[in-house]
Enzyme design. Sequence first.
Site, short mmCIF file in Angstrom:
data_model
loop_
_atom_site.label_atom_id
_atom_site.label_comp_id
_atom_site.label_asym_id
_atom_site.label_seq_id
_atom_site.Cartn_x
_atom_site.Cartn_y
_atom_site.Cartn_z
CG HIS A 179 -1.74 -1.32 1.23
ND1 HIS A 179 -2.72 -1.66 0.52
CD2 HIS A 179 -1.69 -2.39 2.39
CE1 HIS A 179 -3.30 -2.53 0.92
NE2 HIS A 179 -2.69 -2.95 2.00
C1 BDR Z 1 -3.58 1.14 5.01
O1 BDR Z 1 -3.69 0.97 6.36
C2 BDR Z 1 -2.45 0.76 7.07
O2 BDR Z 1 -2.86 -0.51 7.77
C3 BDR Z 1 -1.47 0.51 6.06
O3 BDR Z 1 -0.31 0.85 6.66
C4 BDR Z 1 -1.81 1.29 5.09
O4 BDR Z 1 -1.50 2.62 5.18
C5 BDR Z 1 -3.85 0.16 4.09
O5 BDR Z 1 -5.32 0.11 4.04
#
Ligand code: BDR
Length: 314
Positions: A239
């Site tokens: 992500h």
């Molecule tokens: C996002 O949520 C967090 O858990 C991760 O770091 C990322 O930024 C993904 O949905």
Amino acid sequence: MTTVLLDVDTGIDDALAIFTAALSNSIDLVGCTVTWGNVDVEQGARNTSEVLQLAGHGDVPIAVGAAGPRNGAPAIFSPQVHGDDGLGGCADTAHVPTLASESAVELMLRLSHEHAGSLEIVAVGPLTNLAAALDADPTLPERIRQVTIMGGAALAPGNVSETAEANIWHDPEAAQMVFDAPWETTMVGLDVTMTSLITDEHRARLAAGGAIGRFSAAILDYYLRFYEGYTGERASGNHDALALAVATGLVRTTLSPLVDVTVDCSEGDSRGRTVTTLEGQWGMWPERDGDRHRVVMEVEPGFEERMVDLLARA
Ligand code: BDR
Ligand code: CA
């Protein structure tokens, strides 16, 4: 060279994004502001400091920001995804963090003046700090090149509810404020981050690398275990690093229509959902007057390979 301020809630994938920013010679990482999210903000700041020091960038200023959502509701963290310490149980409990004396809002505003017109904000946690900076200085957007957000899901399912992605769900009111502000906004959501996967094979390559590679492999073990229980495969969304890559040109986007994004701020089941004008159409997404949020739907393949090589070498 892209001048970047990273706004982080340092968990496992944030750590990979910080390593990537610190190690890429086309990125000038000028600061990290820390928000609550994956872990509480103090732990997030410790993790950010540990990761930056490991990367040999202990000089990058780290400023502590919001401890909970804008509406004052209790903060909810994600230990099941990132571990109690946010780094899959690998955080160094003896680490002494080096933190700036200024707050996240102060650092963000100061850097926006020092790099007026060229500062790229890459926000990979709940958007509470950005909303607070807009409160403190509504002229901030005039000095920012672009805000790139890891968050939301346009057509893809959510990851904390059927429709909501974690970063937006954590603080929908702040997210709405950030989408409303008059800056260029690019959303890198689950539609594309769940197609940029870090696999066990990547983890093995990292484990055979240098100190940063080995640390990355260790924290990824926890993350991959979570994803295996969640999707059935030892492969995690990349992500936060993908948002950084889009913002800085480390990856090229191949489909990123300009649309309109609003955030569901209701108290119902769809709270935190990003509502876009992409819905209900089969891919013909003509730009309409007034639409000004870029939503990344596809990127060229290969970024994960390059990222893993970069981290494994270090
Ligand atoms: C996002 O949520 C967090 O858990 C991760 O770091 C990322 O930024 C993904 O949905
Ligand atoms: Ca994050």
